[in-house]
Design a protein around this motif. Structure first.
Motif, PDB file in Angstrom:
ATOM      1  N   GLY A  71       0.801  -1.219   0.000  1.00 24.59           N
ATOM      2  CA  GLY A  71       0.000   0.000   0.000  1.00 24.59           C
ATOM      3  C   GLY A  71       0.828   1.260   0.000  1.00 24.59           C
ATOM      4  N   ASN A  72       2.138   1.122   0.125  1.00 23.38           N
ATOM      5  CA  ASN A  72       3.009   2.284   0.198  1.00 23.38           C
ATOM      6  C   ASN A  72       2.975   3.043  -1.125  1.00 23.38           C
ATOM      7  N   SER A  73       2.887   4.345  -1.041  1.00 28.43           N
ATOM      8  CA  SER A  73       2.799   5.205  -2.223  1.00 28.43           C
ATOM      9  C   SER A  73       1.601   4.873  -3.082  1.00 28.43           C
ATOM     10  N   TRP A  74       0.712   4.149  -2.566  1.00 30.23           N
ATOM     11  CA  TRP A  74      -0.543   3.859  -3.261  1.00 30.23           C
ATOM     12  C   TRP A  74      -1.726   4.250  -2.371  1.00 30.23           C
ATOM     13  N   ARG A  75      -1.804   3.727  -1.181  1.00 29.28           N
ATOM     14  CA  ARG A  75      -2.867   4.066  -0.246  1.00 29.28           C
ATOM     15  C   ARG A  75      -2.386   5.083   0.789  1.00 29.28           C
ATOM     16  N   TYR A  76      -1.109   5.193   0.974  1.00 25.65           N
ATOM     17  CA  TYR A  76      -0.582   6.209   1.888  1.00 25.65           C
ATOM     18  C   TYR A  76       0.738   6.730   1.324  1.00 25.65           C
TER      19      TYR A  76
END
Lengths: 678, 475
Positions: free
Chosen positions: B51-56
């Motif tokens: 989720g890194n750089s995608w959701r947060y």
């Protein structure tokens, strides 16, 4: 008066008021909590004590007289509509161009259908609660004759030569053939169970009669409803076609070329544990198609979609060019437009296995549903203008006729019949009752399992601790207001609780009704649902000899051997009038292996003749079966000593039981009804 | 008397002043404003698993724009946070939840801001990242929380809690990772779910009730495509989202599916538009607020999109230094239905019914697979038992609740016919039914009583007579 005295009096009043208010409020809170089974219903006395009152004076003030258009017919030139105003017991004549009611004709009680003869000189109106047909001269717009029918006439059709009138007798499950010259019924043909719709094939050779309730089957056996075919010339039944896994076939229509007959239907999932609504696990809705040529295949196709259902399909009409069919879905206020050619292609290119699979496929409707057109509340009967360009929709709970352009497939307006503008609480409740909007994905309405506010004749496996256990027979909702507790296990002390939180958690599976909506729904159920008259077995309160003997059996205190029957084993003890229930729980020896050990709430017996199957799990097909097949130990009343004649008489008496109001007024079928519908 | 009059006048003036003050405060409501996430510089490659750089996004911030008054400057809402993103607006339009880090290496937590006075309160106080919040009706929210245990493995599970942070409940229990949740009008949670174990699979849209029951497939991309954003439901019965296509060098596209039939109604709305879409939000009717860039050299900016004509409209916001993503509009919306829950935490099992394990998607196509006579229930790392099915192919199981399992069907020779299928879990007291194995998702059951329900259910795991008490640890 001195100021001090005034002050003292004021103080006493305030203290007195506080003393009453606080404990009074507490008492009111407890009372409302008990009645509603929640702890946050507003403390509004009017919710119950006004809107659920059966007092005539109060009813007159809070209720309105609606028309509730149900079915309609269109004149040959398209200028006039003949609209059944079911709750007003009238036939309305409407100028379709001006959108105005130009005449109102009094007909019989609870009219159902209207048809016109070819030269448009006569209209026939079936009066379901009068057991007759009104014959109306369309020149003078007056009733010139009344024809006697069987019990509960609904659908109508004229023979090809217009010398005979066919009336579908819903309550009697048969078809009257009436000679229009002699005005007498000359034949009565056996149909399926609870029939309604009828249509004459384009070649004039045969008629199809739909049925709403399935043929009786024990729980677990396949569900089959009957489509009866009648030869118009011989006026004999030529075929009973079993439509599998379907019921509530309300209406039928033929394509103009006569290659297909199409009917509306519902596919219930009553044999599967009712554990979810997702993925169509409770009810599916669609159409049936019967090929008239070739193999005569019967196929069923759904109107539903994977995440949205089109509940309670009622009427179907087909355009003169045979290309499009329109189906009214009363539960969701939509008309589905069907491409008939697409269905013909589907049928031509699919194997029998594929077609069988399509009857359970929610995605297949995308191949033949062209459009969904929104309507007013509760669309019922449909009629096309003679050129097929306009579709008229009887919006029953809107008091309007919707108008749809069949080429653009858009609603273009509506004709206001002039009913009351005010929507009463009970009327709102009736709309909620008939709307699937309060069920997850609109999968079914209260009406679906309780058509005509009665019951659908099915046994369900509702969600319980374990699946497959405690199957229960749907119960009628007619005049249940004074017959608490509710549910077979008697766990719900009020209708409020019956339709409250548990109802939404385990049945509708969506957000519970708001307090306002639940008030309205309960108001309708408690005050707005009435028994039809029992014209078949007790038209005027005068019991036949057999029924009188049966009454003695019902009330007997000593058996045939001279033994005193214990009080708790007498029919009359558990089933006293006026509702023929003592409202208590009982064990009548009917627990099945698949039942948890419980007592059952004693059901009411009014109009019991119309409520088969019987007992909590529907195992008894007939009233007689209750004591001949299932009462070995005499726990359900001392009966094993009876002679066959006594049993026959008892059954005849039970069939004569009718709604309490009819006993109070001893009404005949010619009288006006004792109440108005909401 | 004069003193009394002057006192009355003073009171009157003070009252009017206070009234004006509060009125003027109310006029500063953010109704109609566009709230979005800004990320400076180049966007790092998104990691769809973590989720890194995608959701947060590290070093991101949430801002508000009054696009009807472009002369007004951008308002930074999350001053004081090192990173803040994923804004969501409450149904009454008065609050916003988002995920944020106070300091650079802090765990991501969820916060709620009152949009009238901009006061913020912390909702979660977890030891693990909490991201992607979405409002649920009834003063609750659903969010993704990083979870590590033997059944979920390492991934983001879905949790719900009250908006004051109390009553936290885990609602997903399979070894999947869940992101990007929204709540549809019918009250269910739409979420991107990717299998992690035993092998990683692309994300798909799953839909489930807020108590975690009745999880089912909503939409699955074709091979090579991937769902990249939240799915938003429009007022005209569609669900729109962003989907990437590895075969398409021009970037991600806007996809629309019909809510009524999501598996078979996919339409690419931007196939003729070169460039890359990052996020989408319905404004009204056929107009959407989108985050778009024409090439990788550009920053994502905000535009209007006309879905009827499939054209990009006016530019709403552009900044050469920042990417503008995750835009939403502050407005009142129709509250989704609040679905009742049949979950009972005092019950340790759920019930599963299948009509016919030999009914599958391929059986109508002349499938020559042998007939299955039994099934094996497979847990995370062991078999939970082999069960014979009834003559009609049905089975009825009582399964330990909140325990993921898969099913494979076995023929008379012990060979696997189908499976193992997807991970399933049952919530306490949940009852679930299916028609067959790998059946067409649009197939409803036949109206036939399964033979299996005429008997008691078979307990799974079969080698345990009693299910032990479970303790669920919560923050």
């Amino acid at each position: 008066m001195k100021a001090s005295k005034l002050l003292i009096i004021f103080g006493v009043i305030v203290v007195f008021g506080l003393v009453i208010f606080y404990p009074g409020r507490q008492l009111a809170r407890e009372h409302v909590n008990y009645m509603t089974a929640v702890d946050d219903h507003p403390l509004e006395c009017t919710s119950c004590h006004l809107y659920m009152s059966n007092n005539k004076f109060i009813s007159k003030i809070i209720n309105e007289d609606y028309y509730s258009p149900f079915n309609l017919a269109v004149s040959n030139n398209g200028n006039l509509l003949y609209v059944i105003a079911q709750d007003a017991n009238e036939l309305l004549v409407v100028n379709s161009e001006k959108g105005q009611v130009i005449s109102k004709i009094d007909v019989g009680i609870y009219p159902h259908s209207v048809i016109l003869n070819k030269d448009e000189t006569i209209a026939y109106v079936s009066n379901q609660w009068s057991d007759n047909v009104s014959v109306i001269d369309l020149t003078t717009l007056s009733v010139i004759e009344t024809l006697k029918t069987g019990n509960g006439p609904s659908g109508l059709a004229l023979s090809a030569n217009e010398k005979h009138l066919y009336t579908v007798n819903t309550f009697g499950s048969d078809l009257s053939v009436i000679d229009l010259e002699t005005k007498e019924e000359r034949k009565r043909l056996i149909t399926g169970n609870n029939p309604t719709g009828i249509a004459l094939s384009p070649d004039g050779k045969s008629l199809y009669v739909t049925s709403r309730r399935p043929n009786h089957a024990s729980y677990g056996e396949p569900l089959i409803s009957d489509m009866t075919e009648v030869n118009d010339k011989t006026q004999r039944v030529t075929k009973h076609t079993g439509i599998e896994s379907a019921y509530l076939m309300e209406n039928v229509a033929f394509t103009p070329s006569g290659d297909l007959a199409m009917m509306t239907l519902i596919r219930p999932k009553n044999l599967i544990p009712a554990i979810q609504v997702e993925s169509g696990w409770m009810m599916n809705h669609g159409i049936g198609i019967i090929e008239q040529n070739g193999e005569g295949r019967v196929i069923q196709l759904l109107l539903d979609e994977p995440n949205n259902y089109y509940s309670d399909p009622f009427d179907i009409v087909i355009t003169p060019d045979g290309k499009k069919a329109f189906v009214s879905s009363s539960g969701v206020d939509y008309i589905s437009v069907i491409d008939i050619d697409a269905i013909r292609v589907l049928m031509a290119e699919s194997s029998p296995e594929m077609l069988e699979s399509f009857s359970n496929n929610l995605g297949i409707s995308s191949r033949y549903v062209l459009e969904r057109i929104s309507t007013g509340a509760n669309p019922k009967g449909l009629a096309l203008s003679p050129n097929g360009k306009l579709l008229y929709v009887a919006e029953q709970l809107e008091d309007k006729i919707g108008v749809i352009n069949t080429e653009s497939l858009e609603a273009i307006g509506s004709i206001d019949l002039g009913g009351p503008k005010r929507i009463t609480v009970a009327r709102s409740g009736r709309r909620l009752f008939n709307s699937a909007g309060h069920t997850f994905q609109n999968q079914y309405a209260c009406y679906t399992c309780h058509p005509d506010n009665h019951e659908d004749g099915l046994v369900y496996n509702m969600e319980g601790k374990n699946m497959g256990r405690n199957v229960t027979n749907t119960q009628s909702l007619r005049e249940i207001g004074d017959t608490s507790p509710f549910k077979w296990n008697g766990k719900n002390q009020t209708v409020y609780k019956q339709d409250g939180m548990r109802f939404s958690t385990f049945l509708t599976r969506t957000e519970p009704y708001s307090h306002k909506d639940l008030d309205a729904l309960v108001s309708y159920i408690v005050t707005g649902i009435k028994y039809p008259p029992n014209l078949m077995y007790n038209p005027n309160g005068e019991l036949t000899e057999s029924q009188l003997r049966g009454k003695l059996v019902f009330e007997r205190t000593v058996d045939n051997l001279g033994n005193v029957i214990p009080e708790n084993n007498r029919c009359i003890t558990c089933h006293p009038p006026p509702y023929y229930t003592n409202l208590k729980m009982a064990d009548v020896g009917t627990l099945a292996k698949s039942d948890d050990s419980i007592l059952f709430d004693t059901p009411h017996l009014n109009d019991i003749y119309a409520s088969s199957p019987y007992l909590h799990d529907g195992r008894a097909k007939t009233l007689e079966d209750i004591w001949t097949k299932y009462n070995d130990d005499d726990k359900h009343g001392r009966a094993n000593d009876m002679t066959k004649i006594q049993l026959n008489d008892l059954v005849e008496y039970l069939k004569s039981l009718r709604g309490p109001i009819y006993n109070q007024k001893n009404l005949t079928n010619n009288n006006t009804p004792p109440y108005k519908h909401n | 008397m004069n003193r009394i009059k002057s006192n009355i006048a003073i009171i009157f003036i003070v009252t009017i002043s206070l009234f004006s003050l509060f009125s003027s405060c109310k006029e500063k409501s953010m109704e109609g404003m566009i709230v979005f996430t800004q990320v400076s510089g180049d966007l790092p490659d998104a990691n769809y698993t973590s989720g890194n750089s995608w959701r947060y996004f590290s070093n991101s911030r949430i801002v508000a724009l009054n696009h009807e008054k472009p002369e007004e400057s951008l308002k930074v809402l999350t001053n004081g946070y090192f990173s803040a993103c994923s804004p969501q607006i409450s149904y009454d339009g008065k609050s916003m939840i988002f995920t944020a880090q106070k300091e650079q290496n802090d765990v991501w937590q969820i916060w709620e801001m009152d949009l009238e006075n901009l006061k913020v309160k912390q909702v979660t106080f977890s030891n693990e990242n909490c991201v992607d919040p979405a409002y649920l009706p009834g003063e609750r929210m659903v969010f993704s929380k990083f979870t590590t245990n033997n059944t979920v493995k390492k991934g983001y599970s879905l949790f719900t809690c009250n908006l004051d942070g109390s009553n936290i409940n885990q609602i997903t229990f399979n070894p999947h990772t869940y992101f990007a949740s929204t709540v549809l009008h019918d009250g269910r949670v739409l979420t991107i779910s990717s299998q992690l174990y035993p092998n990683q699979r692309d994300g798909m849209f799953m839909i489930l009730r807020p108590d975690g029951t009745k999880a089912e497939l909503f939409y699955k991309s074709l091979k090579g495509s991937e769902i990249n954003s939240r799915g938003w439901e429009t007022t005209n019965g569609k669900v729109v989202f962003i989907e990437s296509d590895s075969n398409n060098t021009s970037g991600s596209n806007i996809i629309s599916v019909k809510y009524n039939r999501p598996l078979h109604s996919s339409v690419n709305l931007t196939s003729t538009i070169k460039g890359d879409f990052h996020s989408i939000y319905p404004m009204k009717d056929d107009r959407f607020l989108v985050s778009y860039r024409s090439s990788n050299d550009d920053r994502f900016s905000l535009y209007e999109f006309d879905s009827e004509n499939k054209t990009l409209g006016q530019t709403i916001f552009k900044d050469k230094n920042y990417n503008a993503i995750e835009a939403i509009v502050v407005k009142k919306q129709k509250r989704p239905k609040k679905l009742p829950s049949a979950v009972n935490m005092d019950v340790k099992t759920g019930l599963l019914l299948c009509q016919d394990i030999n009914f599958s998607n391929t059986h109508l196509q002349g499938n020559t697979n042998s007939k299955a006579v039994s099934l094996e229930v497979v847990g995370i790392d062991s078999s939970l038992g082999i069960v014979d099915v009834e003559k009609d192919g049905s089975f009825y199981l009582k399964v330990e609740a909140d325990m993921p399992f898969r099913i494979q069907t076995i023929d008379i020779n012990g060979n696997i016919v189908n499976g193992p299928g997807s991970w399933i879990y049952l919530r306490p007291n949940e009852r679930r039914g299916c028609v067959g194995c790998h059946e067409n998702n649009e197939q409803v059951p036949n109206n036939v009583q399964p033979l299996s329900v005429r008997k008691d259910p078979i307990l799974i795991p079969v080698n345990r007579k009693k299910v032990k008490n479970k303790k669920i640890s919560v923050d």
